[in-house]
Design an enzyme around this catalytic site. Sequence first.
Site, short mmCIF file in Angstrom:
data_model
loop_
_atom_site.label_atom_id
_atom_site.label_comp_id
_atom_site.label_asym_id
_atom_site.label_seq_id
_atom_site.Cartn_x
_atom_site.Cartn_y
_atom_site.Cartn_z
N GLU A 1 10.17 42.02 6.19
CA GLU A 1 10.90 40.80 7.07
C GLU A 1 12.10 41.25 8.17
OE1 GLU A 1 10.00 37.29 5.71
OE2 GLU A 1 11.22 36.53 7.69
N ASP A 2 12.04 41.32 9.50
CA ASP A 2 12.60 41.15 10.11
C ASP A 2 13.41 42.09 10.85
OD1 ASP A 2 13.07 38.11 10.48
OD2 ASP A 2 14.94 38.02 10.18
N ARG B 1 16.27 43.48 13.46
CA ARG B 1 16.25 42.24 13.93
C ARG B 1 16.12 41.39 13.03
NH1 ARG B 1 13.62 38.30 13.07
NH2 ARG B 1 11.23 37.98 13.70
N ASN C 1 14.48 31.52 17.01
CA ASN C 1 15.27 31.94 16.25
C ASN C 1 16.21 32.07 16.05
OD1 ASN C 1 13.99 29.21 14.25
ND2 ASN C 1 12.86 31.08 13.46
N ASN D 1 7.84 26.96 11.54
CA ASN D 1 7.93 28.02 11.12
C ASN D 1 7.45 28.89 10.25
OD1 ASN D 1 10.38 29.21 9.15
ND2 ASN D 1 11.39 28.76 10.69
N LYS E 1 14.91 33.69 1.68
CA LYS E 1 13.23 33.28 2.28
C LYS E 1 13.50 33.18 0.93
CE LYS E 1 12.06 34.30 6.43
NZ LYS E 1 11.14 33.27 7.43
N TYR F 1 18.63 28.03 5.46
CA TYR F 1 17.14 28.37 5.83
C TYR F 1 18.05 28.51 7.66
CZ TYR F 1 12.93 30.35 7.53
OH TYR F 1 11.73 31.23 7.41
N ASP G 1 5.90 39.12 7.06
CA ASP G 1 6.18 37.53 7.73
C ASP G 1 6.11 37.07 9.28
OD1 ASP G 1 6.38 35.05 6.47
OD2 ASP G 1 8.96 35.15 6.97
N ASP G 2 6.66 37.71 9.93
CA ASP G 2 7.23 38.17 10.86
C ASP G 2 5.99 38.17 11.74
OD1 ASP G 2 10.18 37.38 10.78
OD2 ASP G 2 9.87 39.36 10.60
N1 LIG Z 1 9.25 30.55 13.76
C1 LIG Z 1 9.23 31.29 13.27
O1 LIG Z 1 8.24 31.15 11.90
C2 LIG Z 1 9.37 32.74 14.12
C3 LIG Z 1 10.28 32.52 14.50
N2 LIG Z 1 10.21 33.83 15.39
C4 LIG Z 1 11.30 34.41 16.36
O2 LIG Z 1 10.70 35.16 17.09
C5 LIG Z 1 11.52 35.83 18.24
C6 LIG Z 1 10.76 37.16 18.53
O3 LIG Z 1 11.01 37.63 17.41
P1 LIG Z 1 9.87 39.09 16.78
O4 LIG Z 1 8.73 39.09 17.42
O5 LIG Z 1 9.57 40.15 16.29
O6 LIG Z 1 10.72 40.11 17.91
P2 LIG Z 1 10.58 41.51 18.95
O7 LIG Z 1 11.87 42.17 19.18
O8 LIG Z 1 9.80 42.41 17.97
O9 LIG Z 1 9.41 40.75 20.38
C7 LIG Z 1 9.92 39.99 21.34
C8 LIG Z 1 9.30 40.05 22.11
O10 LIG Z 1 10.68 39.24 23.24
C9 LIG Z 1 10.59 39.90 24.57
N3 LIG Z 1 11.70 39.33 25.55
C10 LIG Z 1 12.70 40.11 25.00
N4 LIG Z 1 13.24 39.45 26.26
C11 LIG Z 1 12.40 38.84 27.37
C12 LIG Z 1 12.68 37.89 28.60
N5 LIG Z 1 14.07 37.60 28.67
N6 LIG Z 1 12.14 37.60 28.70
C13 LIG Z 1 10.73 37.70 28.48
N7 LIG Z 1 10.50 38.50 27.16
C14 LIG Z 1 11.23 38.82 26.68
C15 LIG Z 1 10.51 41.96 24.09
O11 LIG Z 1 10.28 42.14 25.70
P3 LIG Z 1 10.35 43.82 25.12
O12 LIG Z 1 8.83 44.12 24.47
O13 LIG Z 1 9.32 44.10 27.02
O14 LIG Z 1 11.11 44.40 24.81
C16 LIG Z 1 9.63 41.58 22.93
O15 LIG Z 1 8.65 41.84 23.48
C17 LIG Z 1 13.07 35.96 17.83
O16 LIG Z 1 13.47 34.52 17.95
C18 LIG Z 1 12.68 35.11 15.93
O17 LIG Z 1 14.02 35.08 15.40
C19 LIG Z 1 10.21 35.59 14.27
C20 LIG Z 1 8.66 35.34 13.34
C21 LIG Z 1 8.73 33.46 13.24
C1 LIG Z 2 11.76 32.60 10.83
C2 LIG Z 2 10.80 33.93 10.87
O1 LIG Z 2 10.47 34.83 9.91
C3 LIG Z 2 12.41 34.72 11.40
O2 LIG Z 2 12.91 33.96 12.88
O3 LIG Z 2 12.27 36.09 11.60
MG LIG Z 3 10.91 36.53 10.32
#
Ligand SMILES: NC(=O)C1=CN([C@@H]2O[C@H](COP(=O)(O)OP(=O)(O)OC[C@H]3O[C@@H](n4cnc5c(N)ncnc54)[C@H](OP(=O)(O)O)[C@@H]3O)[C@@H](O)[C@H]2O)C=CC1
Ligand SMILES: CC(=O)C(=O)O
Ligand SMILES: [Mg+2]
Length: 591
Positions: A282-283, A192, A447, A491, A210, A139, A305-306
């Site tokens: 997912e993603d 993504r 991540n 996570n 997953k 993972y 999941d996200d």
């Molecule tokens: N720990 C966990 O369980 C999980 C972790 N994640 C992680 O979270 C991260 C984001 O995932 P997700 O929400 O799906 O992605 P999205 O693409 O949906 O969202 C990313 C967000 O970050 C913003 N962003 C990008 N660059 C910057 C920057 N330099 N400064 C400020 N804001 C910024 C984007 O802005 P804009 O809208 O303006 O483009 C957007 O709002 C990934 O790394 C993923 O691995 C996700 C799910 C679960």
């Molecule tokens: C953990 C997860 O789902 C992600 O980083 O997208």
């Molecule tokens: Mg994910």
Amino acid sequence: MESTFKEMRDGESVLDLSPKANVAGGVEDVYGEDRATEDQLVTPWTISIASGYSLLRDPHHNKGLAFTEKERDAHYLRGLLPPAVATQELQEKKLMESLRKYEVPLQRYMAMMDLQERNERLFYKLLVDNVEELLPVVYTPTVGEACQKYGSIFRRPQGLYISLKEKGKILEVLKNWPEKSIQVIVVTDGERILGLGDLGCQGMGIPVGKLALYTALGGLRPSSCLPITIDVGTNNEQLLQNEFYIGLRQKRATGKEYTDLLHEFMCAVKQNYGEKVLVQFEDFANHNAFELLAKYGTSHLVFNDDIQGTASVVLSGVVAALKLVGGTLPEHKFLFLGAGEAGTGIAELIALEISKQTKTPVEETRKKIWLVDSKGLIVSSRKESLQHFKKPWAHEHEPVKELIDAVKAIKPTVLIGSSGVGKTFTKEVVEAMASINEKPIILALSNPTSQSECTAEEAYKWSEGRAIFASGSPFDPVEYNGKIFVPGQANNAYIFPGLGLGLIISGAIRVHDDMLLAASEALAGQVSQENFDKGLIYPPFSNIRKISAHIAANVAAKAYELGVATRLPRPENLVKHAESCMYSPIYRNYR
Ligand SMILES: NC(=O)C1=CN([C@@H]2O[C@H](COP(=O)(O)OP(=O)(O)OC[C@H]3O[C@@H](n4cnc5c(N)ncnc54)[C@H](OP(=O)(O)O)[C@@H]3O)[C@@H](O)[C@H]2O)C=CC1
Ligand SMILES: CC(=O)C(=O)O
Ligand SMILES: [Mg+2]
């Protein structure tokens, strides 16, 4: 050559509600957790599977050197194995020793995938028994690197690939999959992948990973899990130019072409597997993720999941953290860096929980929560140009461009990183959080490790050891000023296996927000005083099967309460029931 032999197999039985098998006909019920359907109670299991050389190459039944003398005789294995007979424990010891010798994480990942392809039960035995050590291998973070290099390390296909070439034939493609009783599908379109961007078809590592966790952490049968990658092309130029890329060599299809393919897929899934199969998105990139969830949430058993799993795990962590920092949830103030799936998903669930606690409309409770995206703080003057999922967070405030200025202006008690961009919680940002709060809660969710908003060491050092810190990818304990700080892992892996199990054992036909709250509550309830004493806001993954059983029970209870459960009657003790339904990777005896 084929032989007929009887075994207690992890077939369609595991998640059925019938009493424990005591099957006439001599099937060996050596492991307490084996269960059988009512049909099987009448008809003993007699299945024909490959024997001899083919048996050794069948990952579902292969036991390698663990085949007994009797089994070697009965199944034409004499001479095909060296004379030694090993126990599963000895095989496990040997494999762990050889895994630990690899210095490169990707080599460990490849060794684990090879094992999964060779001997499925041994793979899961290793994962269940060594979960904290092996989670970072199968993972995050290693799965991220594996996806980036998936084409180069590709050996045997895992999961099902559905590309634009299969348009009009998706039902047929589903029928090509060898297993028929599917309970959970994890599907990605690879746009993504973690915080690594568009990895196209190579995103397959994520559904595969997953689902390995669904089995190891949540006890779903491997044969009931189906990883799928939908390939509509990729906008990743590097991959398109890479000679080893395994996907369609074209730009991503969008608009009607995309939605039609996804619709055909969702219809085919329901037609082939019925309405109780769980589809976990997912993603996907956020411009599709929210729409898919809204579109299919009312007709299918779907879960993102996200958006939803992450929300549930983070709410749980924040609620647990209140024991360390004091105050009630409504008394806290939240600031997010990142306003996409994870950020707005978490924000909405926190607002919902506060709304339930205070009996205040969610429109009001959202005002405690602020988000920053790539253009700065989300404020009302930006409302017109915002994507729909950001609009509820556009509060009255003057524009603020930088995170550090947002921290100073909003003065949050909780800072959550969900931007996918590493090193964005700078020294200045963490110091500002520590100057505002005695114990700042700082969650760096992005991540893999390279994208984490800060490291555990930075969070503890810059806050002078006062931060309550957790991250999406794991960090080792940190020594600061003579004290050991143990960071937790925020996570969604804590949530989705148990949530999925709860949905399956109750036969739920829809996912409801209240189930996310129920899952979150169950997880927070599993943090012990011993964990709190170390500064942890999540229980250790080593207890994950027990944790998943509690999550499953809470989720199933909610499904029955909401009237969306179809498996009747409701078992009295849902925790015990969830535990009794879990797949065990211990070898079966064949006769
Ligand atoms: N720990 C966990 O369980 C999980 C972790 N994640 C992680 O979270 C991260 C984001 O995932 P997700 O929400 O799906 O992605 P999205 O693409 O949906 O969202 C990313 C967000 O970050 C913003 N962003 C990008 N660059 C910057 C920057 N330099 N400064 C400020 N804001 C910024 C984007 O802005 P804009 O809208 O303006 O483009 C957007 O709002 C990934 O790394 C993923 O691995 C996700 C799910 C679960
Ligand atoms: C953990 C997860 O789902 C992600 O980083 O997208
Ligand atoms: Mg994910």
